[in-house]
Design a protein around this motif. Structure first.
Motif, PDB file in Angstrom:
ATOM      1  N   MET A   1      96.015  25.782  95.025  1.00  0.00           N
ATOM      2  CA  MET A   1      94.871  24.946  95.307  1.00  0.00           C
ATOM      3  C   MET A   1      94.109  24.670  94.013  1.00  0.00           C
ATOM      4  N   ALA A   2      93.866  23.415  93.733  1.00  0.00           N
ATOM      5  CA  ALA A   2      93.148  23.028  92.515  1.00  0.00           C
ATOM      6  C   ALA A   2      91.661  23.320  92.669  1.00  0.00           C
ATOM      7  N   VAL A   3      91.055  23.746  91.578  1.00  0.00           N
ATOM      8  CA  VAL A   3      89.629  24.052  91.525  1.00  0.00           C
ATOM      9  C   VAL A   3      89.014  23.137  90.473  1.00  0.00           C
ATOM     10  N   ASN A   4      87.905  22.497  90.813  1.00  0.00           N
ATOM     11  CA  ASN A   4      87.246  21.560  89.904  1.00  0.00           C
ATOM     12  C   ASN A   4      85.875  22.064  89.502  1.00  0.00           C
ATOM     13  N   ALA A   5      85.499  21.759  88.266  1.00  0.00           N
ATOM     14  CA  ALA A   5      84.150  22.029  87.780  1.00  0.00           C
ATOM     15  C   ALA A   5      83.720  20.819  86.959  1.00  0.00           C
ATOM     16  N   ARG A   6      82.446  20.455  87.075  1.00  0.00           N
ATOM     17  CA  ARG A   6      81.946  19.298  86.334  1.00  0.00           C
ATOM     18  C   ARG A   6      80.471  19.491  86.046  1.00  0.00           C
ATOM     19  N   THR A   7      80.053  19.042  84.856  1.00  0.00           N
ATOM     20  CA  THR A   7      78.635  19.054  84.508  1.00  0.00           C
ATOM     21  C   THR A   7      78.374  17.980  83.469  1.00  0.00           C
ATOM     22  N   GLU A   8      77.128  17.571  83.385  1.00  0.00           N
ATOM     23  CA  GLU A   8      76.663  16.645  82.356  1.00  0.00           C
ATOM     24  C   GLU A   8      75.427  17.261  81.731  1.00  0.00           C
ATOM     25  N   PHE A   9      75.268  17.058  80.412  1.00  0.00           N
ATOM     26  CA  PHE A   9      74.107  17.617  79.726  1.00  0.00           C
ATOM     27  C   PHE A   9      73.869  16.886  78.416  1.00  0.00           C
ATOM     28  N   ASP A  10      72.675  17.067  77.887  1.00  0.00           N
ATOM     29  CA  ASP A  10      72.311  16.450  76.618  1.00  0.00           C
ATOM     30  C   ASP A  10      72.259  17.508  75.528  1.00  0.00           C
ATOM     31  N   VAL A  11      72.620  17.110  74.319  1.00  0.00           N
ATOM     32  CA  VAL A  11      72.659  17.990  73.155  1.00  0.00           C
ATOM     33  C   VAL A  11      71.843  17.345  72.043  1.00  0.00           C
ATOM     34  N   ALA A  12      71.000  18.147  71.393  1.00  0.00           N
ATOM     35  CA  ALA A  12      70.187  17.644  70.276  1.00  0.00           C
ATOM     36  C   ALA A  12      71.006  17.690  68.983  1.00  0.00           C
ATOM     37  N   ALA A  13      72.112  16.969  68.997  1.00  0.00           N
ATOM     38  CA  ALA A  13      73.003  16.853  67.831  1.00  0.00           C
ATOM     39  C   ALA A  13      73.756  15.541  67.998  1.00  0.00           C
ATOM     40  N   PRO A  14      74.046  14.854  66.888  1.00  0.00           N
ATOM     41  CA  PRO A  14      74.775  13.579  66.997  1.00  0.00           C
ATOM     42  C   PRO A  14      76.202  13.786  67.506  1.00  0.00           C
ATOM     43  N   PRO A  15      76.785  12.732  68.104  1.00  0.00           N
ATOM     44  CA  PRO A  15      78.157  12.842  68.608  1.00  0.00           C
ATOM     45  C   PRO A  15      79.159  13.338  67.563  1.00  0.00           C
ATOM     46  N   SER A  16      78.960  12.976  66.294  1.00  0.00           N
ATOM     47  CA  SER A  16      79.896  13.428  65.253  1.00  0.00           C
ATOM     48  C   SER A  16      79.913  14.953  65.148  1.00  0.00           C
ATOM     49  N   VAL A  17      78.753  15.591  65.319  1.00  0.00           N
ATOM     50  CA  VAL A  17      78.681  17.061  65.260  1.00  0.00           C
ATOM     51  C   VAL A  17      79.330  17.666  66.505  1.00  0.00           C
ATOM     52  N   VAL A  18      79.082  17.073  67.671  1.00  0.00           N
ATOM     53  CA  VAL A  18      79.692  17.581  68.907  1.00  0.00           C
ATOM     54  C   VAL A  18      81.212  17.509  68.799  1.00  0.00           C
ATOM     55  N   MET A  19      81.739  16.390  68.325  1.00  0.00           N
ATOM     56  CA  MET A  19      83.188  16.260  68.178  1.00  0.00           C
ATOM     57  C   MET A  19      83.725  17.226  67.123  1.00  0.00           C
ATOM     58  N   GLU A  20      82.968  17.451  66.056  1.00  0.00           N
ATOM     59  CA  GLU A  20      83.372  18.417  65.023  1.00  0.00           C
ATOM     60  C   GLU A  20      83.510  19.811  65.628  1.00  0.00           C
ATOM     61  N   VAL A  21      82.554  20.207  66.461  1.00  0.00           N
ATOM     62  CA  VAL A  21      82.611  21.524  67.108  1.00  0.00           C
ATOM     63  C   VAL A  21      83.819  21.605  68.037  1.00  0.00           C
ATOM     64  N   LEU A  22      84.055  20.573  68.822  1.00  0.00           N
ATOM     65  CA  LEU A  22      85.199  20.581  69.735  1.00  0.00           C
ATOM     66  C   LEU A  22      86.525  20.646  68.983  1.00  0.00           C
ATOM     67  N   MET A  23      86.622  19.959  67.833  1.00  0.00           N
ATOM     68  CA  MET A  23      87.860  19.972  67.047  1.00  0.00           C
ATOM     69  C   MET A  23      88.094  21.306  66.339  1.00  0.00           C
ATOM     70  N   ASP A  24      87.042  22.073  66.167  1.00  0.00           N
ATOM     71  CA  ASP A  24      87.150  23.386  65.532  1.00  0.00           C
ATOM     72  C   ASP A  24      87.574  24.411  66.580  1.00  0.00           C
ATOM     73  N   VAL A  25      88.762  24.188  67.158  1.00  0.00           N
ATOM     74  CA  VAL A  25      89.216  24.996  68.289  1.00  0.00           C
ATOM     75  C   VAL A  25      89.366  26.483  67.950  1.00  0.00           C
ATOM     76  N   GLU A  26      89.653  26.802  66.706  1.00  0.00           N
ATOM     77  CA  GLU A  26      89.794  28.212  66.343  1.00  0.00           C
ATOM     78  C   GLU A  26      88.456  28.946  66.377  1.00  0.00           C
ATOM     79  N   ALA A  27      87.336  28.200  66.447  1.00  0.00           N
ATOM     80  CA  ALA A  27      86.005  28.806  66.569  1.00  0.00           C
ATOM     81  C   ALA A  27      85.559  28.917  68.029  1.00  0.00           C
ATOM     82  N   LEU A  28      86.410  28.541  68.979  1.00  0.00           N
ATOM     83  CA  LEU A  28      86.054  28.648  70.398  1.00  0.00           C
ATOM     84  C   LEU A  28      85.492  30.025  70.763  1.00  0.00           C
ATOM     85  N   PRO A  29      86.082  31.128  70.298  1.00  0.00           N
ATOM     86  CA  PRO A  29      85.535  32.439  70.664  1.00  0.00           C
ATOM     87  C   PRO A  29      84.096  32.662  70.181  1.00  0.00           C
TER      88      PRO A  29
END
Length: 146
Positions: A1-29
Motif C-alpha cells: 500500500m502506497a503512503v503519501n506525504a505532502r507539505t508546502e512552506f516558505d523559506v527565507a532564502a533564495p531558490p538558488s540556495v534551496v537548490m544548492e542545499v538539495l544538490m548537496d545530498v552528502e550533507a543530508l544527515p
C-alpha cells in the motif's frame, strides 16, 4: 500500500540556495534526522548527483537505499532504485521564488515491502513532512546567512 506525504512552506532564502542545499545530498544527515549517511555513487554530465546510496532510519525501520535523482532549475526529483524495505519511492521538491525567499512544495510517496502498523506509518509521514519543512528550512536559512 502506497503512503503519501505532502507539505508546502516558505523559506527565507533564495531558490538558488534551496537548490544548492538539495544538490548537496552528502550533507543530508546534517539536516535530516532520518538520513544516517549519504554518498554520491554517480553524477550526471553537468555534475549534479545521479545515483546516491543512503542509510535511512525512520520509525524504527533501518534501510540501505539507492535512489536516482533528476534535476531542473527548480525541481529535485528522486526515485527508488534499490531497497530492502521499500517497494517504491518517489519524491519531489519544487522551489519557486517568493519575494526575497522561496516557496517549497514537497511530495513523497513510498510503498513498503513489509506491513507496519498504521500508527507507525502515520508517524513516518509526520517525520518526513517535519524534516522537509523544519530541517530543510533551517539549513537553507543558515547557508543564506553565510
Amino acid at each position: 500500500m502506497a503512503v503519501n506525504a505532502r507539505t508546502e512552506f516558505d523559506v527565507a532564502a533564495p531558490p538558488s540556495v534551496v537548490m544548492e542545499v538539495l544538490m548537496d545530498v552528502e550533507a543530508l544527515p546534517d539536516w535530516s534526522s532520518a538520513h544516517k549517511a549519504a554518498k554520491i555513487v554517480s553524477a550526471h554530465e553537468d555534475g549534479t548527483p545521479d545515483q546516491v546510496s543512503m542509510t535511512v532510519s525512520a520509525v524504527g525501520v533501518n534501510d540501505d537505499q539507492t535512489v536516482s535523482y533528476v534535476w531542473t532549475d527548480n525541481t529535485c526529483t528522486w526515485d527508488l532504485v534499490e531497497s530492502k524495505m521499500l517497494a517504491s519511492q518517489h519524491g519531489v521538491y519544487t522551489v519557486t521564488p517568493n519575494g526575497d525567499g522561496s516557496h517549497v512544495d514537497f511530495e513523497l510517496e513510498i510503498d513498503l515491502k513489509v506491513k507496519l502498523p498504521g500508527m507507525l506509518i502515520k508517524r513516518g509521514q509526520k517525520t518526513a513532512v517535519e524534516t522537509a519543512k523544519k530541517g530543510l528550512t533551517a539549513e537553507c536559512e543558515r547557508r543564506a546567512k553565510l
